[in-house]
Design an enzyme around this catalytic site. Structure first.
Site, PDB file in Angstrom:
ATOM      1  N   ASP A  82      34.253  27.652  91.717  1.00  0.00           N
ATOM      2  CA  ASP A  82      34.947  27.804  90.441  1.00  0.00           C
ATOM      3  C   ASP A  82      35.502  29.232  90.383  1.00  0.00           C
ATOM      4  O   ASP A  82      34.998  30.129  91.075  1.00  0.00           O
ATOM      5  CB  ASP A  82      33.940  27.537  89.305  1.00  0.00           C
TER       6      ASP A  82
ATOM      7  N   LYS B 149      11.301  49.036  45.404  1.00  0.00           N
ATOM      8  CA  LYS B 149      10.497  48.104  44.620  1.00  0.00           C
ATOM      9  C   LYS B 149      11.045  47.912  43.198  1.00  0.00           C
ATOM     10  O   LYS B 149      10.535  47.090  42.439  1.00  0.00           O
ATOM     11  CB  LYS B 149       9.043  48.577  44.548  1.00  0.00           C
TER      12      LYS B 149
ATOM     13  N   ARG C 274       0.768  53.285  62.748  1.00  0.00           N
ATOM     14  CA  ARG C 274      -0.608  53.685  62.411  1.00  0.00           C
ATOM     15  C   ARG C 274      -1.612  52.715  63.015  1.00  0.00           C
ATOM     16  O   ARG C 274      -1.347  51.520  63.120  1.00  0.00           O
ATOM     17  CB  ARG C 274      -0.790  53.694  60.889  1.00  0.00           C
TER      18      ARG C 274
ATOM     19  N   VAL D 189       2.148  41.227  47.528  1.00  0.00           N
ATOM     20  CA  VAL D 189       1.471  41.247  46.228  1.00  0.00           C
ATOM     21  C   VAL D 189       1.678  39.907  45.511  1.00  0.00           C
ATOM     22  O   VAL D 189       0.757  39.351  44.913  1.00  0.00           O
ATOM     23  CB  VAL D 189       1.985  42.443  45.378  1.00  0.00           C
TER      24      VAL D 189
HETATM   25  C1  GDG Z   1       5.837  46.264  54.040  1.00  0.00           C
HETATM   26  C2  GDG Z   1       7.153  45.670  53.534  1.00  0.00           C
HETATM   27  C3  GDG Z   1       6.108  43.415  53.685  1.00  0.00           C
HETATM   28  C4  GDG Z   1      -1.185  47.850  46.890  1.00  0.00           C
HETATM   29  N1  GDG Z   1      -1.782  48.696  46.049  1.00  0.00           N
HETATM   30  C5  GDG Z   1      -3.080  48.793  46.392  1.00  0.00           C
HETATM   31  C6  GDG Z   1      -3.274  47.957  47.475  1.00  0.00           C
HETATM   32  N2  GDG Z   1      -2.097  47.393  47.769  1.00  0.00           N
HETATM   33  C7  GDG Z   1      -1.851  46.442  48.859  1.00  0.00           C
HETATM   34  C8  GDG Z   1      -1.476  45.079  48.344  1.00  0.00           C
HETATM   35  C9  GDG Z   1      -0.646  44.526  49.495  1.00  0.00           C
HETATM   36  C10 GDG Z   1      -0.045  45.773  50.124  1.00  0.00           C
HETATM   37  O1  GDG Z   1      -0.742  46.876  49.618  1.00  0.00           O
HETATM   38  C11 GDG Z   1       1.417  45.931  49.785  1.00  0.00           C
HETATM   39  O2  GDG Z   1       2.150  45.022  50.551  1.00  0.00           O
HETATM   40  P1  GDG Z   1       3.654  44.635  50.227  1.00  0.00           P
HETATM   41  O3  GDG Z   1       4.037  43.516  51.103  1.00  0.00           O
HETATM   42  O4  GDG Z   1       3.769  44.256  48.801  1.00  0.00           O
HETATM   43  O5  GDG Z   1       4.556  45.929  50.480  1.00  0.00           O
HETATM   44  P2  GDG Z   1       4.743  47.157  51.573  1.00  0.00           P
HETATM   45  O6  GDG Z   1       3.603  48.078  51.565  1.00  0.00           O
HETATM   46  O7  GDG Z   1       6.039  47.767  51.214  1.00  0.00           O
HETATM   47  O8  GDG Z   1       4.837  46.469  53.029  1.00  0.00           O
HETATM   48  C12 GDG Z   1       6.864  44.386  52.792  1.00  0.00           C
HETATM   49  C13 GDG Z   1       4.905  44.077  54.316  1.00  0.00           C
HETATM   50  O9  GDG Z   1       5.261  45.304  54.961  1.00  0.00           O
HETATM   51  C14 GDG Z   1       4.231  43.166  55.327  1.00  0.00           C
HETATM   52  O10 GDG Z   1       5.097  42.793  56.347  1.00  0.00           O
HETATM   53  O11 GDG Z   1       5.661  42.348  52.877  1.00  0.00           O
HETATM   54  O12 GDG Z   1       8.078  43.802  52.364  1.00  0.00           O
HETATM   55  O13 GDG Z   1       7.845  46.582  52.688  1.00  0.00           O
HETATM   56  O14 GDG Z   1      -1.470  43.888  50.433  1.00  0.00           O
HETATM   57  O15 GDG Z   1      -2.635  44.355  48.080  1.00  0.00           O
HETATM   58  N3  GDG Z   1      -4.479  47.802  48.050  1.00  0.00           N
HETATM   59  C15 GDG Z   1      -5.529  48.499  47.520  1.00  0.00           C
HETATM   60  N4  GDG Z   1      -5.361  49.346  46.494  1.00  0.00           N
HETATM   61  C16 GDG Z   1      -4.178  49.513  45.903  1.00  0.00           C
HETATM   62  O16 GDG Z   1      -4.069  50.307  44.960  1.00  0.00           O
HETATM   63  N5  GDG Z   1      -6.739  48.338  48.049  1.00  0.00           N
END
Ligand code: GDG
Length: 734
Positions: free
Chosen positions: A508, A288, A10, A387
């Site tokens: 060699d 998760k 994306r 998170v």
């Molecule tokens: C993949 C990998 C890896 C969540 N809810 C809301 C919201 N969020 C934001 C959080 C955080 C992001 O989304 C989630 O990031 P994570 O790292 O926890 O998980 P994935 O989406 O599965 O990401 C993961 C990541 O890529 C980076 O390499 O860490 O392991 O699976 O930033 O804040 N943001 C808003 N509203 C929400 O309701 N605005």
């Protein structure tokens, strides 16, 4: 230096079409922010899918969409609904995602998905090739685009390509179940640098590369033909300042500026000051561990009923991939669980779980982070988990307790959090209790460590470190340890050869004139090689030596009738022009009786390995063992041998999948120098592939032409890539 091209599934902008007008709104996600320093100005371009399928894109707006995207330094790859189905919802999210998160039971191996994945990856690669130049640096992101690096490399062999995987790379035992495992690895190996969040993912990847592709890996370098691919871990950080500033702003808000959500949270706190809020935020994804967390919460309340009415769990589950059946089932399961637990445990004053199934604006996220006493994140597998980091960043007074699953990549860096196994309910119940009672000064002490690290290694540092490593890789690639044998160099050498009065050649055998074979006895010379050597050997004023670690019996059988000069067993024996072998160095062999039983015990314990017994040396070969295991045993053997041989005149040589114990005063360098002293040579040439040949490269005079086969570090002046190239080179002397 060229442009930087970033590629992800994306784009970091969202398109909005209203009344025929297009607007592109930048996304606020972690990746988009982190890449800001990399994706800025006219020197960079971000290529990805816009989020609109061909069917949803009014043809008359195509041009305007491109323009709106270009304003943000973006270009789109067009995908139709069927492609999104097979590539994104199919192979990416029904094959790779579950498999790489160890959910084999949800993994679907569908040929159609794979075919679409391939063709869509090709579309991304074509877009890159169309929009980039040879000197651009390309950074490909994530599991949806694993074939892109190789697809680009095919058309652009000299471009610098990096790849970062945001999800875990599973262990070999899991990865090998994928029917297209080799293709995926080969796709990734088109990169110059491959990055993972943690060392464990890196290790799993390297293990699959060795086992499935049989490639040589040294530390974190993979040797593939004439290329060296670097693998490293870069734990992704967050935009620390953004979360910190938002929290500070939040703290300073008066009651009239507070959001509805915040007022509700405030109310809750005011009405029950001795209760605590436990928060969890995740995309609604089986990786998760949301359902397990709910069960663990119920277990906690049953084990420690005194916490009833004292804690409340807030679950924010963000809708995700709702087209995939598994996610629909999960949603149903979680809805039911929340209903049942709340139904069973609620009192008139208290509902144990507040459950939100939606995406909230950023400010609400901050409300939740700053108001929660405990963050409880229990992924069953998670590449990193941002998170956890965001929660800590928003704790401006440094209070708050983070309970984090060991299965999240972030757990490796967040040792001061309370780490738990998400499958262990007992442990989680006790940890929740510990978190509830954790003294404030302990919370502050733990969080201050965590905050310092998060502030230092933020997402910008992460992106820059990756780019620096990629640029470094490009520069090292250019200034390789030895110079690549170019046509120009080769013709100069050929001229010198032609005009020389007396030539001396050291060739060699294994890995140089002939390739390796599982059984060394079977790596006998082929007709083409005999012809080549015959011609070289019969040249006027040319002394050709085959110089090898092999035993004299084998070489005698292969080459004595040919009357070639030979030095074998690294310099113990010499044979000239078809005469019997004579000793070149006086060596003693008593030590062999002591060392042989040690090697035998290693053969017994290392399936596939064997001993090659020569007259004055013993070699332990491990080419046919499991690669990881073989290396491990070789290290072990090295230690054992070094402690045994002490100061004796014997030494251990680590060759290519072979360890050889031999007398120290014997080596190819010494032997070559002795031959050099026998006449007045004005052209000296030595070529070899392994460690034992380095003695020649080192000891021969600087005027000698020394050539290494392969890309390992060397003292040789030049390198060629393969045995095929060696033969091409030698043919130029004829
Ligand atoms: C993949 C990998 C890896 C969540 N809810 C809301 C919201 N969020 C934001 C959080 C955080 C992001 O989304 C989630 O990031 P994570 O790292 O926890 O998980 P994935 O989406 O599965 O990401 C993961 C990541 O890529 C980076 O390499 O860490 O392991 O699976 O930033 O804040 N943001 C808003 N509203 C929400 O309701 N605005």
């Amino acid at each position: 230096m060229g442009k930087t091209i970033i590629i992800s599934n994306r784009l970091p902008v969202q398109l909005q079409i209203s009344n025929g007008t297009i607007t592109a709104i930048p996304s606020v996600g972690g990746l988009a922010t982190g890449m800001k320093s990399v994706h800025s100005g006219s020197e960079s371009l971000w290529i990805g899918w816009s989020g609109l399928t061909d069917e949803d894109t009014p043809p008359e707006l195509e041009g305007n969409i491109d323009k709106a995207l270009a304003e943000h330094g973006c270009a789109k790859v067009n995908l139709n609904a069927q492609e999104i189905d097979g590539f994104y919802f199919g192979f990416s999210n029904r094959t790779v995602w579950p498999l790489f998160h160890y959910f084999l039971e949800y993994t679907e191996f569908e040929l159609d998905f794979w075919e679409t994945y391939k063709s869509v990856n090709q579309k991304f690669a074509d877009a890159i090739i169309e929009q980039s130049d040879e000197d651009d640096t390309i950074w490909v992101h994530d599991y949806q685009l694993m074939l892109v690096p190789q697809m680009v490399r095919e058309k652009r062999p000299d471009t610098t390509i990096g790849f970062f995987l945001h999800i875990p790379f599973p262990s070999y035992e899991i990865f090998r179940t994928l029917p297209w495992r080799e293709e995926v690895l080969e796709g990734l190996l088109g990169s110059d640098l491959i990055g993972f969040h943690t060392y464990d993912y890196e290790r799993h990847f390297l293990s699959s590369v060795r086992r499935l592709l049989g490639l040589d890996v040294s530390f974190n370098d993979i040797y593939l033909g004439n290329r060296v691919i670097k693998v490293d871990s870069f734990p992704m950080g967050i935009d620390y300042k953004k979360f910190r500033d938002a929290a500070l702003k939040h703290d300073s808000k008066g009651s009239k500026d507070r959001s509805d959500l915040q007022l509700r949270l405030d109310n809750h706190k005011a009405s029950a000051p001795d209760t605590k809020l436990i928060l969890s935020i995740d995309r609604l994804d089986y990786s998760k561990g949301i359902a397990k967390r709910l069960n663990a919460f119920e277990y906690f309340l049953k084990k420690y009923p005194e916490f009833k009415e004292k804690v409340r769990l807030i679950i924010l589950a963000v809708p995700s991939r709702s087209n995939v059946p598994q996610y629909q089932l999960l949603k149903k399961e979680i809805d039911e669980l929340v209903g049942r637990i709340n139904g069973e445990l609620s009192t008139v004053n208290w509902t144990p779980i507040w459950y939100f199934y939606r995406s909230l604006p950023f400010e609400s996220l901050i409300d939740l982070y700053t108001s929660s006493d405990i963050a409880w994140l229990t992924p069953l597998r998670d590449g990193m988990n941002l998170v956890a980091k965001e929660y800590i960043a928003t704790r401006t007074d440094q209070t708050g307790v983070l309970i984090l699953s060991e299965m999240a990549g972030s757990a490796y860096e967040m040792n001061e959090a309370l780490l738990i196994n998400p499958n262990n309910f007992e442990e989680q119940a006790d940890t929740l209790k510990q978190a509830f009672y954790m003294p404030v000064d302990e919370q502050v002490s733990r969080n201050s460590f965590l905050q310092k690290r998060l502030e230092r290694y933020n997402v910008e540092v992460w992106a820059n470190e990756f780019m620096n490593a990629l640029n470094e890789k490009r520069d090292i690639g250019k200034a390789f340890i030895s110079e690549k044998m170019s046509d120009k160099i080769l013709s100069d050498i050929q001229d010198n050869y032609g005009s020389a009065k007396k030539r001396l050649l050291f060739l060699d055998y294994d890995g140089t004139l002939a390739g390796f074979h599982k059984d060394p006895q079977k790596a006998s010379p082929d007709e083409e090689l005999y012809e080549l050597l015959d011609e070289l050997n019969s040249q006027e004023n040319t002394t050709m030596f085959l110089i090898s670690g092999r035993d004299k019996q084998t070489f005698g059988r292969w080459f004595l009738p040919k009357k070639y000069n030979m030095i074998v067993e690294h310099g113990v024996w010499i044979s000239k022009e078809g005469h019997d072998f004579k000793m070149l160095e006086q060596v003693k062999g008593e030590w062999m009786e002591k060392i042989r039983p040690v090697l035998e015990s290693f053969v017994d314990r290392t399936p596939g390995s064997f001993i090659e017994e020569k007259n004055y040396s013993l070699a332990w070969h491990y080419r046919n063992t499991d690669p990881d295991f073989g290396e491990k045993r070789a290290t072990e053997l090295n230690t054992v041998l070094r402690s045994l041989i002490g100061n004796d005149d014997i030494s251990v040589l680590n060759g290519n999948k072979v360890m050889e114990v031999k007398n120290s005063n014997v080596n190819k360098g010494r032997a070559a120098v002795r031959m050099l002293g026998e006449d007045d040579y004005d052209f000296v040439f030595a070529i070899g592939d392994d460690w034992t040949d380095e003695f020649m490269f080192q000891e021969l005079p600087s005027s000698a032409v020394t050539v290494k086969v392969g890309l390992q570090k060397t003292q040789a002046k030049y390198h060629v890539e393969s045995t095929k190239k060696v033969r091409e080179l030698l043919k130029r002397f004829i």
